[in-house]
Scaffold this active site. Sequence first.
Site, PDB file in Angstrom:
ATOM      1  CE  LYS A   1      -3.384   2.675   2.679  1.00  0.00           C
ATOM      2  NZ  LYS A   1      -4.335   2.872   3.689  1.00  0.00           N
TER       3      LYS A   1
ATOM      4  CD  GLU B   1       9.668  -5.892   6.518  1.00  0.00           C
ATOM      5  OE1 GLU B   1       9.191  -4.873   5.994  1.00  0.00           O
ATOM      6  OE2 GLU B   1       9.362  -6.053   7.659  1.00  0.00           O
TER       7      GLU B   1
ATOM      8  N   GLY C   1      -4.409  -1.767   4.927  1.00  0.00           N
ATOM      9  CA  GLY C   1      -3.735  -2.662   4.557  1.00  0.00           C
ATOM     10  C   GLY C   1      -4.692  -4.193   4.876  1.00  0.00           C
ATOM     11  NE  ARG C   2      -6.126  -2.976  11.091  1.00  0.00           N
ATOM     12  CZ  ARG C   2      -5.108  -1.845  11.101  1.00  0.00           C
ATOM     13  NH1 ARG C   2      -4.001  -1.771  10.422  1.00  0.00           N
ATOM     14  NH2 ARG C   2      -5.636  -0.857  11.906  1.00  0.00           N
TER      15      ARG C   2
ATOM     16  CD  GLU D   1      -1.136  -3.614  11.650  1.00  0.00           C
ATOM     17  OE1 GLU D   1      -1.533  -3.550  10.376  1.00  0.00           O
ATOM     18  OE2 GLU D   1       0.092  -3.895  11.704  1.00  0.00           O
TER      19      GLU D   1
ATOM     20  CG  HIS E   1      -2.713 -34.400  19.717  1.00  0.00           C
ATOM     21  ND1 HIS E   1      -3.148 -35.438  20.381  1.00  0.00           N
ATOM     22  CD2 HIS E   1      -3.857 -34.244  18.826  1.00  0.00           C
ATOM     23  CE1 HIS E   1      -4.097 -35.916  19.988  1.00  0.00           C
ATOM     24  NE2 HIS E   1      -4.738 -35.185  19.079  1.00  0.00           N
TER      25      HIS E   1
ATOM     26  CE  LYS F   1       6.296  -0.666   9.326  1.00  0.00           C
ATOM     27  NZ  LYS F   1       5.324   0.078   8.184  1.00  0.00           N
TER      28      LYS F   1
HETATM   29  O1  F6P Z   1       2.454  -3.656  10.026  1.00  0.00           O
HETATM   30  C1  F6P Z   1       2.195  -2.233   9.353  1.00  0.00           C
HETATM   31  C2  F6P Z   1       1.653  -2.318   8.127  1.00  0.00           C
HETATM   32  O2  F6P Z   1       1.593  -1.084   7.554  1.00  0.00           O
HETATM   33  C3  F6P Z   1       0.323  -3.172   7.933  1.00  0.00           C
HETATM   34  O3  F6P Z   1      -0.853  -2.357   8.086  1.00  0.00           O
HETATM   35  C4  F6P Z   1       0.292  -3.557   6.228  1.00  0.00           C
HETATM   36  O4  F6P Z   1      -0.609  -4.428   6.212  1.00  0.00           O
HETATM   37  C5  F6P Z   1       1.860  -3.775   6.293  1.00  0.00           C
HETATM   38  O5  F6P Z   1       2.533  -3.028   7.072  1.00  0.00           O
HETATM   39  C6  F6P Z   1       2.390  -3.700   4.972  1.00  0.00           C
HETATM   40  O6  F6P Z   1       2.342  -2.248   4.585  1.00  0.00           O
HETATM   41  P1  F6P Z   1       2.466  -1.972   2.960  1.00  0.00           P
HETATM   42  O7  F6P Z   1       1.094  -2.617   2.285  1.00  0.00           O
HETATM   43  O8  F6P Z   1       2.371  -0.477   3.100  1.00  0.00           O
HETATM   44  O9  F6P Z   1       3.540  -2.256   2.583  1.00  0.00           O
END
Ligand code: F6P
Length: 493
Positions: free
Chosen positions: A156, A162, A216-217, A302, A333, A454
């Site tokens: 987003k 990453e 995002g979620r 979140e 288990h 971060k």
């Molecule tokens: O964990 C923080 C966050 O912004 C989440 O809300 C989101 O889903 C994820 O990192 C990835 O963010 P982006 O889609 O901006 O890469």
Amino acid sequence: MFDYSRTGFDQQRLDSLIQLALDSGLDEWRRRLFDGEEVNPSEGMSADHTLLRVRRPEDSPNALGSEIQSQRKAMMALGSALNQGVMPGYAGVITDVIHVGIGGSVLGPQLILEALHNIDAGSVQVHFLSSADGWRVSALMRELNPETTAVVVVSKSFSTREIRLNLQRLRTWLSVSRPGIAPEDQMIAITSQNARALAAGFRKENTLLFPESIGGRYSLWSAVGLPIVIRYGDTIYLDLLAGAERMDQHFADTPATANLPVLAALITIWHRNICGYPAVAIIPYDTRLRLLPSWLQQLDMESAGKSVDRYGQPLEYQTSPVIFGGLGTDVQHAFFQALYQGTDTIPVEFIGVVNNDSNDPQNNRHVRFQLANLIGQANALAFASQSQTGVSSGSGSSLHRQFSGNRPSTVMLLETLDAGTLGELLAFYEHRVFVQSVVWGNNPFDQYGVEFGKELSTQVGEFLEAATSAGDADNLNEGDSLLDWVVTKLRKK
Ligand code: F6P
């Protein structure tokens, strides 16, 4: 079917908590959510995920509707082409897609692709890549053919580190293995930051967009859902949206006393704030929902893992419980001992599918076995007993075999698990955490808590990169450990 009879939650308690929800402004906040008004005050935004699954968003009074319709159309066109192994603008056949994302840009799509895996799928394989530790990306580059692989980068913000690290590796992989061919021919970006994607070299025609007001979620219903169309086609994707829309209508139109997300939210409030239970265990008894606990961890923790209200004032009570879970019966288990006789009472949410969706009659026995365990465990948690099974001659007192009962659980049973019921289920959870947040008063749509970590990780990363590129690590004496070097360096930092 949603059975909360094992929670000790009776009509009087329900009525008083419904009044609490109404006094917290449930009707007004729910109206604002569906009308596209501001529900995310810290970022000054609406939250438009319900508009994403409206059948004809272009007819919505919300100005965003026509944009969402054109974005959905673009995504479905590209997804349908890739479903047939075609990447527009690229001459080769596509056999595999690497979906690069993290958090909300991967958890939802991955859950859905697994949950629907017994539905007829296309031939193109989708591989999810989220970890930045190098192992997964290396395995994919080893196993897949760069000539027939498309890379979908979902972010987003288009600034998550990453994702940029994995993108860098994959872009090099494509360009090295296909000299003279621009890697962008096989690369797609899905983001709300168009300019950043274009600046990163993605083609305009290979960039799919979704609105900034989609969290995002909450984004799996947007262009982020591309892998669903790639794998199962656009009809299944529209069935998923239709299921979620049915749950939206239920949530919007049903009085609180029979409103599933409201009831479930109040049960969480009852367990969390009145009973003081610290966590909730999410236990699906169907492998297809194996990833549900992970998806819910982000959605719930979140959204409601906050200690200030939506205007930044401190809260004096608990909010989101710790969400964890795993697949039943496997986790019977693993950690059920603690659920039965641990010092903490941890409510359990059982989720089961009643019908044998596999159409293999041999599977009926497995379905019955799972349901028997689901109900049996819910009852055993609820009812006290002095179990006589396993009585040994040992000196252990009978307390070893005492079961307190009153360990609460809810049971959710689905008639069948298909795109429609999956859409209903996931939308149910989105609205449940929304109602919880209305009662707690927190903002379910921001996530400032992840920023500080971060920031410091970036500082440490830059430090380690600088030290490494300065060749310090190369001066290690024979036998010195890199670990000692890193620790020494960081200690000086
Ligand atoms: O964990 C923080 C966050 O912004 C989440 O809300 C989101 O889903 C994820 O990192 C990835 O963010 P982006 O889609 O901006 O890469």
